[in-house]
Design an enzyme around this catalytic site. Structure first.
Site, PDB file in Angstrom:
ATOM      1  N   HIS A  16       0.856  -1.190   0.000  1.00 20.72           N
ATOM      2  CA  HIS A  16       0.000   0.000   0.000  1.00 20.72           C
ATOM      3  C   HIS A  16       0.893   1.241   0.000  1.00 20.72           C
ATOM      4  CE1 HIS A  16      -2.648   3.132   1.608  1.00 20.72           C
ATOM      5  NE2 HIS A  16      -3.656   2.385   1.210  1.00 20.72           N
ATOM      6  N   ASP A  18       0.903   4.189   1.392  1.00 20.19           N
ATOM      7  CA  ASP A  18       1.259   4.752   2.699  1.00 20.19           C
ATOM      8  C   ASP A  18       2.241   3.847   3.436  1.00 20.19           C
ATOM      9  OD1 ASP A  18      -0.419   6.943   2.321  1.00 20.19           O
ATOM     10  OD2 ASP A  18      -2.137   5.934   3.238  1.00 20.19           O
ATOM     11  N   LYS A  19       2.054   2.537   3.296  1.00 22.76           N
ATOM     12  CA  LYS A  19       2.947   1.600   3.969  1.00 22.76           C
ATOM     13  C   LYS A  19       4.322   1.540   3.311  1.00 22.76           C
ATOM     14  CE  LYS A  19       1.297   0.746   7.543  1.00 22.76           C
ATOM     15  NZ  LYS A  19       2.119   1.208   8.650  1.00 22.76           N
ATOM     16  N   GLU A  44      10.437  11.544   6.848  1.00 22.18           N
ATOM     17  CA  GLU A  44       9.142  11.517   6.173  1.00 22.18           C
ATOM     18  C   GLU A  44       9.349  11.151   4.709  1.00 22.18           C
ATOM     19  OE1 GLU A  44       6.521  12.062   7.974  1.00 22.18           O
ATOM     20  OE2 GLU A  44       7.264  13.162   9.709  1.00 22.18           O
ATOM     21  N   GLU A  57      13.767  15.681   9.130  1.00 26.50           N
ATOM     22  CA  GLU A  57      14.954  16.161   9.842  1.00 26.50           C
ATOM     23  C   GLU A  57      15.745  14.982  10.384  1.00 26.50           C
ATOM     24  OE1 GLU A  57      11.887  18.737   9.348  1.00 26.50           O
ATOM     25  OE2 GLU A  57      11.755  17.376  11.061  1.00 26.50           O
ATOM     26  N   LYS A 177      -5.692  -4.299   0.569  1.00 28.41           N
ATOM     27  CA  LYS A 177      -6.328  -3.906   1.822  1.00 28.41           C
ATOM     28  C   LYS A 177      -7.239  -5.038   2.277  1.00 28.41           C
ATOM     29  CE  LYS A 177      -7.540   0.459   2.330  1.00 28.41           C
ATOM     30  NZ  LYS A 177      -8.222   1.774   2.159  1.00 28.41           N
ATOM     31  N   PHE A 252      -8.852  -4.350  -9.832  1.00 27.98           N
ATOM     32  CA  PHE A 252      -7.858  -3.568  -9.107  1.00 27.98           C
ATOM     33  C   PHE A 252      -6.503  -3.812  -9.777  1.00 27.98           C
ATOM     34  CE2 PHE A 252      -6.194  -2.720  -4.470  1.00 27.98           C
ATOM     35  CZ  PHE A 252      -5.466  -1.638  -4.933  1.00 27.98           C
ATOM     36  N   ASP A 260      -2.457   5.783  -6.032  1.00 31.32           N
ATOM     37  CA  ASP A 260      -2.650   6.797  -4.987  1.00 31.32           C
ATOM     38  C   ASP A 260      -1.289   7.238  -4.468  1.00 31.32           C
ATOM     39  OD1 ASP A 260      -5.593   7.101  -4.365  1.00 31.32           O
ATOM     40  OD2 ASP A 260      -5.402   4.931  -4.151  1.00 31.32           O
ATOM     41  N   ALA A 261      -1.171   8.514  -4.150  1.00 32.59           N
ATOM     42  CA  ALA A 261       0.042   8.988  -3.479  1.00 32.59           C
ATOM     43  C   ALA A 261       0.101   8.395  -2.077  1.00 32.59           C
ATOM     44  CB  ALA A 261       0.054  10.514  -3.419  1.00 32.59           C
ATOM     45  N   ARG A 266       0.300   7.853   7.758  1.00 31.39           N
ATOM     46  CA  ARG A 266      -1.112   8.040   7.440  1.00 31.39           C
ATOM     47  C   ARG A 266      -1.951   6.795   7.705  1.00 31.39           C
ATOM     48  NH1 ARG A 266      -2.203  11.139   1.869  1.00 31.39           N
ATOM     49  NH2 ARG A 266      -1.682   9.086   1.019  1.00 31.39           N
ATOM     50  N   LYS A 267      -1.377   5.807   8.378  1.00 32.73           N
ATOM     51  CA  LYS A 267      -2.120   4.592   8.719  1.00 32.73           C
ATOM     52  C   LYS A 267      -1.990   4.295  10.213  1.00 32.73           C
ATOM     53  CE  LYS A 267      -4.119   3.367   4.897  1.00 32.73           C
ATOM     54  NZ  LYS A 267      -4.252   4.779   4.517  1.00 32.73           N
ATOM     55  N   LYS A 287      10.480   7.858  13.230  1.00 30.37           N
ATOM     56  CA  LYS A 287      10.812   8.632  14.433  1.00 30.37           C
ATOM     57  C   LYS A 287      11.723   7.834  15.351  1.00 30.37           C
ATOM     58  CE  LYS A 287       6.419  11.149  14.373  1.00 30.37           C
ATOM     59  NZ  LYS A 287       5.153  11.421  15.084  1.00 30.37           N
ATOM     60  N   LYS A 291      11.272  10.449  20.442  1.00 31.20           N
ATOM     61  CA  LYS A 291       9.937  10.959  20.140  1.00 31.20           C
ATOM     62  C   LYS A 291       8.910  10.120  20.896  1.00 31.20           C
ATOM     63  CE  LYS A 291      12.200  13.038  16.692  1.00 31.20           C
ATOM     64  NZ  LYS A 291      13.682  13.038  16.634  1.00 31.20           N
ATOM     65  N   ASP A 293       5.808  10.119  20.820  1.00 31.99           N
ATOM     66  CA  ASP A 293       4.740   9.575  19.988  1.00 31.99           C
ATOM     67  C   ASP A 293       4.928   8.078  19.799  1.00 31.99           C
ATOM     68  OD1 ASP A 293       3.295  11.862  19.552  1.00 31.99           O
ATOM     69  OD2 ASP A 293       4.220  12.345  17.638  1.00 31.99           O
TER      70      ASP A 293
END
Length: 420
Positions: A16, A18-19, A44, A57, A177, A252, A260-261, A266-267, A287, A291, A293
């Site tokens: 995918h 995003d992955k 990123e 960064e 998916k 598909f 898709d970009a 984003r997941k 990260k 961090k 998060d």
């Protein structure tokens, strides 16, 4: 009368878009930390048709080739054919990296100036890399103490990728998916209501080119090769009432970054508990452990899982919050949803007495800074697809239940003291 409801979670395959970004980001993290464990990384990645952009960064002494890292990971995922609109050897890879802001770094750099202090003193002086809230969750629905819907969605997604990579289903492509809807009664899973798989595939399968026949073949194959093996060792299985969908739009073929970009982070629901538990909003991939998060979310899971493993609750959610540059959490919260065997106040005391929740302490307890080096430069990239929690296929420090017996004994002593 029992309350019946449906709950749905989704997963995505490693192909995918995003992955793809998450995995490149975490492969960069692995590579940098393996050479320089003190690196600060916020990598990123953006992907689109024929394009990879690496930004963010990074402050490090490591000497790495970011372009080579990206291409190797894309190839490993399975994008090796330029006809697919995205390939490891034809995509343009652009680099736009800065160093970490000194305003952020000053809150977490203290350890380098205090080597003469004890670990506990250093833990108090090393602040969180940012403010934020983090959640962790565990429940006794599965052996890995995860909610059943996300556990099943991940199982199907991993199996989908496995049969593609082994060549068992040669027409599959990397993007995909999965989604599973579980029926609950009185808070316990009782049936599989719906299974949905959307998988990228070639325009034809052998001589089959008719769209309807093509999708019928894919649907039949996926049931026998993917779905049935996933449920073979489970008590709850699909039945005659289970709804089953494959590629509901009809085909598909165009997928991945061409379709898709993609973007790192984003997941976040796929990465955690499939929506079954609350989420603080922060992503994980790319990260470094300073961090919170990432590191504090792992700590929350570690705490919650040990409480459930100790049979002190059937469900447990833990929240932490931090202020940038401050070591100790600004709050610690526990919620057991009425399933606790002891009251939540007692559990909160047990957490504070038995778990290290200062950022530097979390990093040391879970060994988060050194794991890439100890495991041959590969650790974080392996949790960047198919979830960061409940991974019985990986040896993850936050999945250990090594404090369960300690918590059980400590809870028993507190209850005995209270009764006396």
């Amino acid at each position: 009368m029992s309350r019946r409801y449906l709950f749905t979670s989704e997963s995505v395959t490693e192909g995918h878009p995003d992955k793809v970004c998450d995995q490149i980001s975490d492969t960069i993290l692995d590579t940098v930390l393996a050479q320089d464990p003190d690196s600060r990384v916020a990598a990123e990645v953006v992907v689109n048709t024929g394009l990879v952009l690496i930004t963010g960064e990074i402050t490090t002494k490591a000497n790495v080739n970011y372009i080579d890292i990206a291409r190797k990971k894309i190839s490993e995922i399975g994008y090796v054919d330029a006809d697919n609109g995205f390939s490891f050897n034809s995509a343009s890879v652009l680099i736009a990296l800065d160093q970490q802001s000194p305003d952020i770094a000053q809150g977490v750099d203290t350890a380098h100036e205090t080597r003469q202090l004890s670990s506990d003193e250093i833990f108090d002086k090393v602040g969180a890399g940012d403010q934020g809230i983090m959640f962790g969750y565990a429940c006794n629905e599965t052996p890995e103490l995860m909610p059943l819907p996300i556990s099943l969605a991940h199982r199907i997604a991993r199996r989908l990728a496995a049969v593609r990579k082994t060549g068992q289903l040669t027409y599959l492509r990397p993007d995909g998916k999965t989604q599973v809807t579980v029926a609950y009664e009185e808070g316990r899973p009782v049936a599989i209501d719906t299974i949905l798989i959307s998988t990228q595939h070639t325009p034809s399968i052998g001589e089959i080119t008719d769209e309807a026949a093509l999708q019928a073949k894919i649907k039949e194959d996926l049931w026998s090769v993917v779905v049935e093996p996933v449920f073979s060792d489970l008590e709850i299985k699909p039945d005659a009432d289970t709804k089953y969908f494959v590629n509901p739009t009809g085909k598909f073929v165009v997928g991945g970054p061409q379709g898709d970009a993609g973007l790192t982070g984003r997941k976040i629901i796929v990465d955690t508990y499939g929506g079954y538990s609350r989420h603080g909003g922060g992503a994980f991939s790319g990260k470094d452990p300073t961090k919170v998060d990432r590191s504090a979310a792992y700590a929350c899971r570690y705490v919650a899982k040990n409480i459930v493993a100790a049979s002190l609750a059937e469900k447990c959610e833990v929240q932490l919050s931090y202020a940038i540059g401050v070591a100790r959490p600004t709050s610690v919260m526990i919620e057991t949803f009425g399933t606790g065997k002891v009251d939540d106040e007692t559990l909160l005391q047990l957490i504070q007495e038995n778990f290290e929740l200062r950022p530097a302490g979390i990093i040391e307890t879970l060994n988060l800074r050194n794991l890439p080096n100890e495991r041959g430069g590969r650790f974080y990239q392996d949790v960047a697809a198919y979830g960061h929690f409940g991974r019985n296929d990986l040896d993850l420090p936050w999945e250990r239940t090594d404090k369960a017996e300690l918590l059980k004994e400590a809870a028993s002593k507190k209850l005995s003291t209270a009764i006396a």
